[in-house]
Design an enzyme around this catalytic site. Structure first.
Site, PDB file in Angstrom:
ATOM      1  N   GLU A 164       0.806  -1.237   0.000  1.00 18.25           N
ATOM      2  CA  GLU A 164       0.000   0.000   0.000  1.00 18.25           C
ATOM      3  C   GLU A 164       0.830   1.274   0.000  1.00 18.25           C
ATOM      4  O   GLU A 164       0.660   2.135   0.852  1.00 18.25           O
ATOM      5  CB  GLU A 164      -0.959  -0.015   1.189  1.00 18.25           C
ATOM      6  CG  GLU A 164      -1.886  -1.209   1.175  1.00 18.25           C
ATOM      7  CD  GLU A 164      -2.637  -1.425   2.478  1.00 18.25           C
ATOM      8  OE1 GLU A 164      -2.312  -0.765   3.459  1.00 18.25           O
ATOM      9  OE2 GLU A 164      -3.530  -2.281   2.497  1.00 18.25           O
ATOM     10  N   GLU A 269      -6.006 -10.913  -1.598  1.00 19.81           N
ATOM     11  CA  GLU A 269      -6.825 -10.774  -0.386  1.00 19.81           C
ATOM     12  C   GLU A 269      -8.306 -10.690  -0.750  1.00 19.81           C
ATOM     13  O   GLU A 269      -9.012  -9.756  -0.358  1.00 19.81           O
ATOM     14  CB  GLU A 269      -6.422  -9.500   0.379  1.00 19.81           C
ATOM     15  CG  GLU A 269      -4.939  -9.405   0.682  1.00 19.81           C
ATOM     16  CD  GLU A 269      -4.539  -8.170   1.497  1.00 19.81           C
ATOM     17  OE1 GLU A 269      -5.419  -7.457   2.003  1.00 19.81           O
ATOM     18  OE2 GLU A 269      -3.324  -7.940   1.632  1.00 19.81           O
TER      19      GLU A 269
END
Ligand code: GLA
Length: 377
Positions: A164, A269
């Site tokens: 991220e 995910e």
């Protein structure tokens, strides 16, 4: 024998060659595991929480052995858990997961070495609250990566090296890593990981990568590493989705454009929330977002109406149609959690809701639509 990944010339065929878990008579009686359904296409993984790794209740571990051939620690390898204090590491749960993966021939993704969130304050701040220097932070990064990636060398098959690092517009997130070290922190992290874990595949992982601006930012980031000769083997598209997002054409475009960089693509995910999202403009997975619980945000506390379950099944079918179409580019599809009872979606972005985002329900029963996700060829 656990699969070894050749990382210098990353070979998708190697990455997608599957572990095979022998089935017991009981397993056969209850049907094929998910990972067998997708054998030859991509690995099917899941994330395990600390109680699922260490707890007395072994039901999740049993289900994982049958249904999945890849695992990710949901939290136990994150900096704040594995390295809570400057000189102190806690490897208990991560070691247990590494052993469980080895014993059961499961692919193990290490998650994650460098991230803006879930990293203790001491990493970025001195006792007086002022920021540590670039040199100090680089030293912390080096020590952390050498210690953690070094310890699991030969056990972890792939690392999410940086998680991220991008804003929604594709620019670099102004995390303490960025503001203290500068924009070369990502290069530093990948270089250290490559030195420490030469036989481990190295990934960049992020959410909302279907958004064109963020996709372009990720491509720029990967190309910059490649131009400097720094090894990056793949990209993790997190895949925290809902019934009406992502736009599947954009999602497909991201898979195509990432693969064109010559790297592996994984869905790292996956989950699909059925609950209303309180703020449309931020549907990703920004864990700092917290919204107060209200009844209208939590409509299915007494069970999921059949009509919504049908929508969820259809959404999963549409998504897997894209994934199956691009199986040559994708080595792994990992869900974020084993079953609906313990998904983070019950608590994000609103704490205490009842969500149904996975393929296994609260009793760990496979949802009927799971059988419709199988590749047709
Ligand atoms: C992101 C991170 C994960 C986890 C989830 C929420 O997707 O990559 O580590 O924090 O958010 O559980």
């Amino acid at each position: 024998m656990k699969k070894m990944i050749t990382v210098t010339i990353l070979s998708l065929s190697l990455l997608s060659c599957k572990h095979s878990n022998p089935l017991t008579a009981d397993d056969r009686a209850t049907g094929q595991g998910l990972h067998e359904t997708f054998a030859g296409h991509f690995m099917i993984g899941t994330a395990l929480s600390e109680p699922q790794i260490l707890g007395a209740d072994s039901s999740a571990r049993k289900l994982v052995k049958k249904e999945f051939n890849a695992v990710t620690p949901e939290n136990v390898m994150k900096w704040e858990l594995i390295h809570p204090k400057p000189e102190s590491y806690d490897f208990v749960a991560a070691d247990a997961l590494a052993n469980y993966a080895a014993e059961n021939n499961l692919f193990l993704l290490g998650h994650t070495l460098v991230r803006h969130a879930m990293t203790p304050k001491w990493v970025f701040e001195k006792k007086d609250g002022s920021a540590v220097s670039r040199e100090v932070l680089l030293n912390y990064m080096q020590e952390h990566i050498r210690t953690v990636a070094g310890r699991y060398q030969g056990q972890v098959d792939a690392w999410d090296v940086v998680n991220e690092a991008l804003n929604e517009d594709g620019s670099l997130r102004e995390s303490p890593w960025y503001t203290i070290i500068g924009d070369d922190y990502i290069e530093r992290a990948f270089t250290l990981a490559a030195q420490t874990a030469p036989n481990t595949a190295l990934y960049y992982n992020d959410y909302n990568l279907f958004e064109p601006a963020k996709r372009a930012g990720a491509i720029k980031l990967i190309k910059r590493l490649q131009a400097k000769g720094i090894r990056v083997d793949g990209i993790g598209i997190q895949g925290h989705y809902g019934l009406d997002y992502p736009d599947l054409d954009e999602f497909e475009q991201s898979i195509i454009e990432f693969a064109a960089l010559g790297i592996d693509v994984v869905i790292s995910e996956l989950d699909i929330t059925v609950l209303p999202f309180p703020k449309k403009e931020n549907q990703g997975a920004d864990i700092s977002m917290k919204v107060k619980l209200k009844a209208e945000l939590n409509p299915y506390t007494k069970g999921l109406p059949a009509v919504i379950e049908r929508q969820l099944g259809k959404r999963y079918e549409e998504l897997f149609a894209v994934l199956n179409r691009h199986q040559d580019k994708i080595s792994r599809v990992s869900f974020w959690g084993v079953c609906d009872a313990n998904t983070w979606r019950n608590d994000w972005p609103v704490k205490g809701r009842t969500d149904y985002p996975l393929l296994f329900d609260r009793d760990m029963k496979k949802k009927p639509f799971a059988s419709r996700l199988a590749p047709t060829m």
